[in-house]
Design an enzyme around this catalytic site. Structure first.
Site, PDB file in Angstrom:
ATOM      1  N   HIS A  12      81.693  40.771  30.197  1.00  0.00           N
ATOM      2  CA  HIS A  12      82.031  39.448  29.105  1.00  0.00           C
ATOM      3  C   HIS A  12      80.943  38.698  29.164  1.00  0.00           C
ATOM      4  O   HIS A  12      80.600  37.805  29.980  1.00  0.00           O
ATOM      5  CB  HIS A  12      82.890  38.745  30.180  1.00  0.00           C
ATOM      6  CG  HIS A  12      84.865  39.283  30.123  1.00  0.00           C
ATOM      7  ND1 HIS A  12      86.017  40.113  31.090  1.00  0.00           N
ATOM      8  CD2 HIS A  12      85.660  40.003  29.129  1.00  0.00           C
ATOM      9  CE1 HIS A  12      87.000  40.800  30.555  1.00  0.00           C
ATOM     10  NE2 HIS A  12      86.191  40.568  29.315  1.00  0.00           N
ATOM     11  N   CYS A  41      87.078  33.136  34.110  1.00  0.00           N
ATOM     12  CA  CYS A  41      88.705  33.769  33.809  1.00  0.00           C
ATOM     13  C   CYS A  41      90.179  33.701  34.093  1.00  0.00           C
ATOM     14  O   CYS A  41      90.540  34.560  33.459  1.00  0.00           O
ATOM     15  CB  CYS A  41      87.885  35.031  34.774  1.00  0.00           C
ATOM     16  SG  CYS A  41      85.998  35.855  34.835  1.00  0.00           S
TER      17      CYS A  41
HETATM   18  N1  ARG Z   1      89.560  42.390  36.979  1.00  0.00           N
HETATM   19  C1  ARG Z   1      88.758  42.040  35.331  1.00  0.00           C
HETATM   20  C2  ARG Z   1      88.458  42.820  34.017  1.00  0.00           C
HETATM   21  O1  ARG Z   1      87.678  43.714  34.652  1.00  0.00           O
HETATM   22  C3  ARG Z   1      88.350  40.816  35.284  1.00  0.00           C
HETATM   23  C4  ARG Z   1      88.269  39.885  34.397  1.00  0.00           C
HETATM   24  C5  ARG Z   1      88.174  39.114  34.165  1.00  0.00           C
HETATM   25  N2  ARG Z   1      87.623  38.000  33.310  1.00  0.00           N
HETATM   26  C6  ARG Z   1      86.556  37.765  32.434  1.00  0.00           C
HETATM   27  N3  ARG Z   1      87.193  36.044  31.683  1.00  0.00           N
HETATM   28  N4  ARG Z   1      85.691  37.589  32.441  1.00  0.00           N
HETATM   29  O2  ARG Z   1      88.741  42.785  33.296  1.00  0.00           O
END
Ligand code: ARG
Length: 274
Positions: free
Chosen positions: A173, A267
């Site tokens: 991300h 996150c």
């Molecule tokens: N386990 C989640 C996923 O893989 C983690 C999300 C993390 N969020 C972020 N904004 N980077 O989607």
């Protein structure tokens, strides 16, 4: 000499990790064999919430839902600019239902909500800098959000969107590799981006704080700043030193349990920009 770093009051949306587990693996940080201490996760999450409140910010809460263990990562549910909410559409089926929970929150609170047609994971892959070039959206793609969603976000939000290609699956991300430090400047880990995207970032943000691999691995870029106070994962002490050297005030928080899901401070925090 650094400029004075002035904080601005923010409104955030968080979701408690009441049902947090790692029962599937959709990013390289998740390992279903590693046990999660949910009690500790909840305690650490409360520490983050108290920290944001202590800095004078407003914190709204989204009700957690059983069967949605990643809901604690509230940043992924939407992207809000100037009172308009561009909804999320998750890449993985395990997270699909989260989008409706976010939508219900925004609609019941009177926000203008626009449902997306394209796959995008909200603030995971979008961020906004109101004072950069008159108001600029930065957007990541390569793992989760589709480039078509960048164009869609630009149509919905009426701000230029700069597309940045992510190249390292560990930084899947945008918010794992780049964060605004204030309304006009960012911190980022260049190697998480394609060579071309690195060049774009260097052109747009010559004063950026550049992070190294250790900072990025400690989730030090997954930070939340109010323009002065930079809330970041306690593990990322090198990153804290870098933002301090740039004139900001690092505020470390302990979020080790949530790192097991592949996330940290940012996150867990969606920003509601009215
Ligand atoms: N386990 C989640 C996923 O893989 C983690 C999300 C993390 N969020 C972020 N904004 N980077 O989607």
């Amino acid at each position: 000499m650094n400029q004075p770093r002035i904080p601005r009051k923010r409104t955030y949306l968080l979701c408690p990790p009441e049902y947090f587990t790692v029962e599937y693996a959709i990013n390289p940080w998740m390992d279903t064999a590693t046990p999660v201490d949910r009690e500790l996760a909840v305690k650490q999450w409360h520490g983050l919430r108290e920290t944001l409140l202590g800095l004078g910010h407003t914190v709204h809460e989204l009700g957690p839902e059983p069967g949605l263990p990643d809901m604690v990562y509230a940043a992924n549910g939407a992207f809000v600019v100037d009172g308009t909410v561009y909804g999320a559409r998750f890449r993985h089926p395990q997270r699909t239902a989260e989008a409706a929970a976010h939508r219900a929150f925004y609609e019941s609170h009177g926000w203008r909500f626009v449902a997306p047609a394209e796959t995008n994971e909200g603030e995971g892959d979008f961020t906004y800098l109101p004072a950069a070039h008159g108001g600029l959206i930065l957007a990541g793609y390569g793992f989760r959000t589709e480039p078509a969603a960048h164009a869609e976000a630009q149509e919905v939000l009426g701000r230029p969107v700069v597309s940045l290609r992510l190249v390292d699956p560990r930084f899947y991300h945008l918010d794992t590799a780049l964060a605004p430090l204030d309304d006009g400047n960012i911190a980022y880990f260049p190697e998480a981006f394609s060579v071309a995207a690195q060049r774009v970032l260097a052109q747009l943000f010559p004063d950026a704080v550049r992070a190294d691999e250790v900072d990025a691995f400690g989730f030090g870029l997954n930070l939340v700043s109010d323009g002065r106070h930079v809330v970041l994962n306690a593990e990322a002490s090198g990153m804290a030193a870098k933002v301090a050297a740039a004139g900001y005030l690092p505020v470390p928080v302990e979020l080790s349990e949530l790192k097991k899901g592949g996330g940290s401070v940012k996150c867990c925090v969606a920003e509601l920009r009215d």
